[in-house]
Each structure stands twice: as structure tokens, then as C-alpha cells.
Write a protein that holds these residues in place. Structure first.
Motif, PDB file in Angstrom:
ATOM      1  N   ASN A 126       0.845  -1.183   0.000  1.00  0.00           N
ATOM      2  CA  ASN A 126       0.000   0.000   0.000  1.00  0.00           C
ATOM      3  C   ASN A 126       0.891   1.247   0.000  1.00  0.00           C
ATOM      4  N   THR A 127       0.266   2.418  -0.039  1.00  0.00           N
ATOM      5  CA  THR A 127       1.038   3.662  -0.149  1.00  0.00           C
ATOM      6  C   THR A 127       2.003   3.823   1.012  1.00  0.00           C
ATOM      7  N   GLY A 128       1.540   3.537   2.241  1.00  0.00           N
ATOM      8  CA  GLY A 128       2.392   3.690   3.414  1.00  0.00           C
ATOM      9  C   GLY A 128       3.606   2.796   3.377  1.00  0.00           C
ATOM     10  N   LEU A 129       3.403   1.517   2.994  1.00  0.00           N
ATOM     11  CA  LEU A 129       4.521   0.576   2.936  1.00  0.00           C
ATOM     12  C   LEU A 129       5.460   0.887   1.776  1.00  0.00           C
ATOM     13  N   VAL A 131       6.201   3.951   0.735  1.00  0.00           N
ATOM     14  CA  VAL A 131       7.049   5.037   1.258  1.00  0.00           C
ATOM     15  C   VAL A 131       8.082   4.469   2.228  1.00  0.00           C
ATOM     16  N   LEU A 132       7.640   3.567   3.107  1.00  0.00           N
ATOM     17  CA  LEU A 132       8.538   2.939   4.067  1.00  0.00           C
ATOM     18  C   LEU A 132       9.663   2.194   3.347  1.00  0.00           C
ATOM     19  N   ARG A 133       9.294   1.409   2.317  1.00  0.00           N
ATOM     20  CA  ARG A 133      10.288   0.660   1.544  1.00  0.00           C
ATOM     21  C   ARG A 133      11.310   1.604   0.925  1.00  0.00           C
ATOM     22  N   ASP A 134      10.845   2.700   0.335  1.00  0.00           N
ATOM     23  CA  ASP A 134      11.748   3.635  -0.323  1.00  0.00           C
ATOM     24  C   ASP A 134      12.656   4.342   0.686  1.00  0.00           C
ATOM     25  N   GLN A 135      12.112   4.678   1.857  1.00  0.00           N
ATOM     26  CA  GLN A 135      12.936   5.301   2.899  1.00  0.00           C
ATOM     27  C   GLN A 135      14.011   4.335   3.379  1.00  0.00           C
ATOM     28  N   TYR A 136      13.623   3.072   3.558  1.00  0.00           N
ATOM     29  CA  TYR A 136      14.586   2.088   4.047  1.00  0.00           C
ATOM     30  C   TYR A 136      15.689   1.853   3.013  1.00  0.00           C
ATOM     31  N   LEU A 137      15.316   1.762   1.757  1.00  0.00           N
ATOM     32  CA  LEU A 137      16.319   1.590   0.710  1.00  0.00           C
ATOM     33  C   LEU A 137      17.251   2.796   0.644  1.00  0.00           C
ATOM     34  N   LEU A 138      16.696   3.995   0.856  1.00  0.00           N
ATOM     35  CA  LEU A 138      17.532   5.193   0.850  1.00  0.00           C
ATOM     36  C   LEU A 138      18.531   5.148   2.007  1.00  0.00           C
ATOM     37  N   MET A 139      18.107   4.613   3.163  1.00  0.00           N
ATOM     38  CA  MET A 139      19.032   4.425   4.282  1.00  0.00           C
ATOM     39  C   MET A 139      20.156   3.467   3.877  1.00  0.00           C
ATOM     40  N   CYS A 140      19.802   2.397   3.171  1.00  0.00           N
ATOM     41  CA  CYS A 140      20.796   1.403   2.759  1.00  0.00           C
ATOM     42  C   CYS A 140      21.807   1.979   1.766  1.00  0.00           C
ATOM     43  N   PHE A 141      21.383   2.950   0.959  1.00  0.00           N
ATOM     44  CA  PHE A 141      22.258   3.479  -0.082  1.00  0.00           C
ATOM     45  C   PHE A 141      22.891   4.824   0.279  1.00  0.00           C
ATOM     46  N   THR A 142      22.563   5.365   1.463  1.00  0.00           N
ATOM     47  CA  THR A 142      23.173   6.630   1.888  1.00  0.00           C
ATOM     48  C   THR A 142      23.745   6.579   3.295  1.00  0.00           C
ATOM     49  N   ILE A 202      10.597  15.957   1.459  1.00  0.00           N
ATOM     50  CA  ILE A 202      10.508  14.970   0.392  1.00  0.00           C
ATOM     51  C   ILE A 202       9.496  13.875   0.716  1.00  0.00           C
ATOM     52  N   PHE A 203       9.513  13.409   1.982  1.00  0.00           N
ATOM     53  CA  PHE A 203       8.662  12.286   2.362  1.00  0.00           C
ATOM     54  C   PHE A 203       7.510  12.736   3.268  1.00  0.00           C
ATOM     55  N   PRO A 204       6.385  12.010   3.248  1.00  0.00           N
ATOM     56  CA  PRO A 204       5.279  12.300   4.168  1.00  0.00           C
ATOM     57  C   PRO A 204       5.735  12.151   5.618  1.00  0.00           C
ATOM     58  N   SER A 205       5.109  12.905   6.498  1.00  0.00           N
ATOM     59  CA  SER A 205       5.495  12.883   7.912  1.00  0.00           C
ATOM     60  C   SER A 205       5.013  11.608   8.592  1.00  0.00           C
ATOM     61  N   GLN A 206       5.864  11.027   9.441  1.00  0.00           N
ATOM     62  CA  GLN A 206       5.481   9.885  10.259  1.00  0.00           C
ATOM     63  C   GLN A 206       6.428   9.789  11.443  1.00  0.00           C
ATOM     64  N   THR A 207       5.972   9.159  12.516  1.00  0.00           N
ATOM     65  CA  THR A 207       6.784   9.059  13.721  1.00  0.00           C
ATOM     66  C   THR A 207       7.727   7.860  13.634  1.00  0.00           C
ATOM     67  N   ILE A 209       8.123   5.562  15.899  1.00  0.00           N
ATOM     68  CA  ILE A 209       7.431   4.362  16.378  1.00  0.00           C
ATOM     69  C   ILE A 209       6.554   3.769  15.285  1.00  0.00           C
ATOM     70  N   ASP A 210       5.827   4.621  14.552  1.00  0.00           N
ATOM     71  CA  ASP A 210       5.020   4.132  13.432  1.00  0.00           C
ATOM     72  C   ASP A 210       5.898   3.452  12.392  1.00  0.00           C
ATOM     73  N   TRP A 211       7.036   4.059  12.149  1.00  0.00           N
ATOM     74  CA  TRP A 211       7.953   3.545  11.133  1.00  0.00           C
ATOM     75  C   TRP A 211       8.470   2.164  11.513  1.00  0.00           C
ATOM     76  N   THR A 212       8.971   2.017  12.752  1.00  0.00           N
ATOM     77  CA  THR A 212       9.536   0.726  13.171  1.00  0.00           C
ATOM     78  C   THR A 212       8.470  -0.362  13.284  1.00  0.00           C
ATOM     79  N   SER A 213       7.243   0.021  13.631  1.00  0.00           N
ATOM     80  CA  SER A 213       6.188  -0.979  13.802  1.00  0.00           C
ATOM     81  C   SER A 213       5.775  -1.606  12.476  1.00  0.00           C
ATOM     82  N   LYS A 214       6.046  -0.920  11.359  1.00  0.00           N
ATOM     83  CA  LYS A 214       5.656  -1.431  10.048  1.00  0.00           C
ATOM     84  C   LYS A 214       6.757  -2.237   9.366  1.00  0.00           C
ATOM     85  N   LEU A 215       7.974  -2.188   9.909  1.00  0.00           N
ATOM     86  CA  LEU A 215       9.088  -2.896   9.269  1.00  0.00           C
ATOM     87  C   LEU A 215       8.860  -4.404   9.160  1.00  0.00           C
ATOM     88  N   PRO A 216       8.289  -5.072  10.198  1.00  0.00           N
ATOM     89  CA  PRO A 216       8.031  -6.517  10.052  1.00  0.00           C
ATOM     90  C   PRO A 216       7.092  -6.837   8.891  1.00  0.00           C
TER      91      PRO A 216
END
Length: 245
Positions: A126-129, A131-142, A202-207, A209-216
Motif C-alpha cells: 500500500n502507499t504507506g509501505l 514510502v517505508l520501503r523507499d525510505q529504508y532503501l535510501l538508508m541502505c544506499f546513503t 521529500i517524504f510524508p510525515s510519520q513518527t 514508532i510508526d515507522w519501526t512498527s511497520k518494518l516486520p
């Protein structure tokens, strides 16, 4: 909880690098712990609590310190989210385990190329996941932590030495310019090209805790076993850096 770092000075006449010491204040107690991170005294900024210089060694040292700090904050936030105040002894026991892990080089393994590809090609998000996927990949590449990823603005994109880079400032005020590899550039452009007028982030706002709870959920949809944590993203970035040398 308050986290700080200082350099443990060696005896006079010693030519060995000094070790960075972690100072942890929690429950009105303050304790010191070794980090097993070595820094030349001349390359340490005691005010910013970071290594000086633009060499790759200083950058990797600061990434190690940031990783340790972020891991502790994740641990503390997880305890708060579980509505259980961390008992000092238990908290320190986990911390010491983390330090032994660093010392023995048994850190979280990086994502493999096939796992990175699985993340890139993950479907039914979904849209939230997404964004989460893209943020996580950006962490991996930066190597940029989530708390700075979520604050990135379009103005952070720069041309430095004819290379596309992204800048961010950490909590100590240190400004980093990270060269963008192809994947990172694609991810950034995916969002900057569709920003509504007047929106700078660049990215929508999120906390956090919300971010880590969706990683699984993202891990399950991507279909692999490796846990998606900040430590894993950092290990992946360090692996990518080494492969580019």
C-alpha cells in the motif's frame, strides 16, 4: 535517558589511538561503557562528540557512533512502547551484549544483493509501505538515519564536484554531503518530481514508532528472513561503500 560520548585519554607517551567511551544517564544513575571505537586524539571534537575530518575513516567512525546511539534509542523506545520502564540492570545487560557484539564483529548482517532486489520489486504494497520501503532503501544506499531521512527537503540535493549529492545535518551540527548512487538518486527523484507546490519535505510525515512498527510487515511482503533494522541498513551501506572502493 541521556547519551553522550567522550574520549578516554591514553597515558602520556602512548602512541595508540584513544577509545571512545559511552556515558549513559538513566534513572538518576550515570555509567561508563567501552565502545571499542578507536580515534586519534587530534581527530576528536569533544564538543560535537564526533571524529573530525572528511576522510573515510572519520566518516566510518561517526557512523559507528551513530549506530550505537540509534540502537540504544531504539531499545529505550521499544521499552516505552511496551509500557514498561526499563530496569537499569536489564538495560545495561542488553547494552553490554551489544558491546560484545561489536567487539566480536558479529554485527547484524547486511542485506544481500538478492534481498535488496526483492525490496525493490516487492509487490502488493500500500502507499504507506511503499514510502517505508523507499525510505529504508535510501538508508541502505546513503547511511542516513531515519530521523534525518524524514526531514530531508528538496533543497538538500546538491551538485558537489559535478556529482549529485544530498546534505543533512546531524544532532551535533555536523553537515554531511553523501554522494547519491543511482538507486538513491532514483528514489529521491521519485518524490521530488511530484511534490505539491509549497511542500518542502521529500517524504510524508510519520513518527519513529510508526515507522519501526511497520518494518516486520515490509519484511514479510519482501519475502526474506533478515530483520529490517537501522543496524542492518547501516551494515548494508558500509558493504556498498567497501564494494565501491
Amino acid at each position: 535517558m541521556h547519551i553522550s560520548f567522550e574520549l578516554l585519554e591514553n597515558p602520556k607517551g602512548s602512541h595508540r589511538p584513544s577509545q571512545v567511551i559511552l556515558k549513559l544517564a538513566l534513572d538518576n544513575q550515570q555509567l561508563l561503557f567501552p565502545t571499542y571505537i578507536d580515534v586519534e586524539p587530534a581527530n576528536w571534537d569533544s564538543n560535537k562528540q564526533r571524529a573530525l575530518g572528511k576522510e573515510i575513516k572519520s566518516f566510518e567512525t561517526n557512523l559507528q557512533i551513530l549506530k550505537l546511539e540509534t540502537s540504544l534509542l531504539e531499545l529505550y523506545n521499544n521499552a516505552l512502547r511496551a509500557q514498561s520502564h526499563p530496569v537499569m540492570n536489564d538495560f545495561i545487560a542488553v547494552l553490554l551484549h551489544e558491546q560484545q557484539t561489536i567487539k566480536s564483529s558479529q554485527e547484524n548482517p547486511p542485506l544481500s544483493n538478492s534481498e535488496l532486489e526483492s525490496l525493490l520489486k516487492a509487490k502488493n504494497l500500500n502507499t504507506g509501505l511503499t514510502v517505508l520501503r523507499d525510505q529504508y532503501l535510501l538508508m541502505c544506499f546513503t547511511g542516513i538515519p531515519f530521523k534525518f531521512i524524514k526531514k530531508l527537503e528538496k533543497s538538500a540535493l546538491r551538485f558537489i564536484n559535478k556529482r549529485r549529492s544530498i546534505q543533512y545535518k546531524d544532532d551535533s551540527g555536523t553537515i554531511y554531503s553523501i554522494p547519491l548512487l543511482e538507486v538513491g538518486l532514483i528514489l529521491i527523484h521519485k518524490y521530488t518530481t511530484v511534490l505539491p507546490p509549497g511542500q518542502s519535505h521529500i517524504f510524508p510525515s510519520q513518527t519513529f514508532i510508526d515507522w519501526t512498527s511497520k518494518l516486520p510487515d515490509l519484511k514479510e511482503l519482501a519475502g526474506f528472513q533478515t530483520d529490517l533494522t537501522w543496524a542492518t541498513a547501516l551494515a548494508t551501506y558500509q558493504q556498498i561503500l567497501q564494494s565501491k572502493r
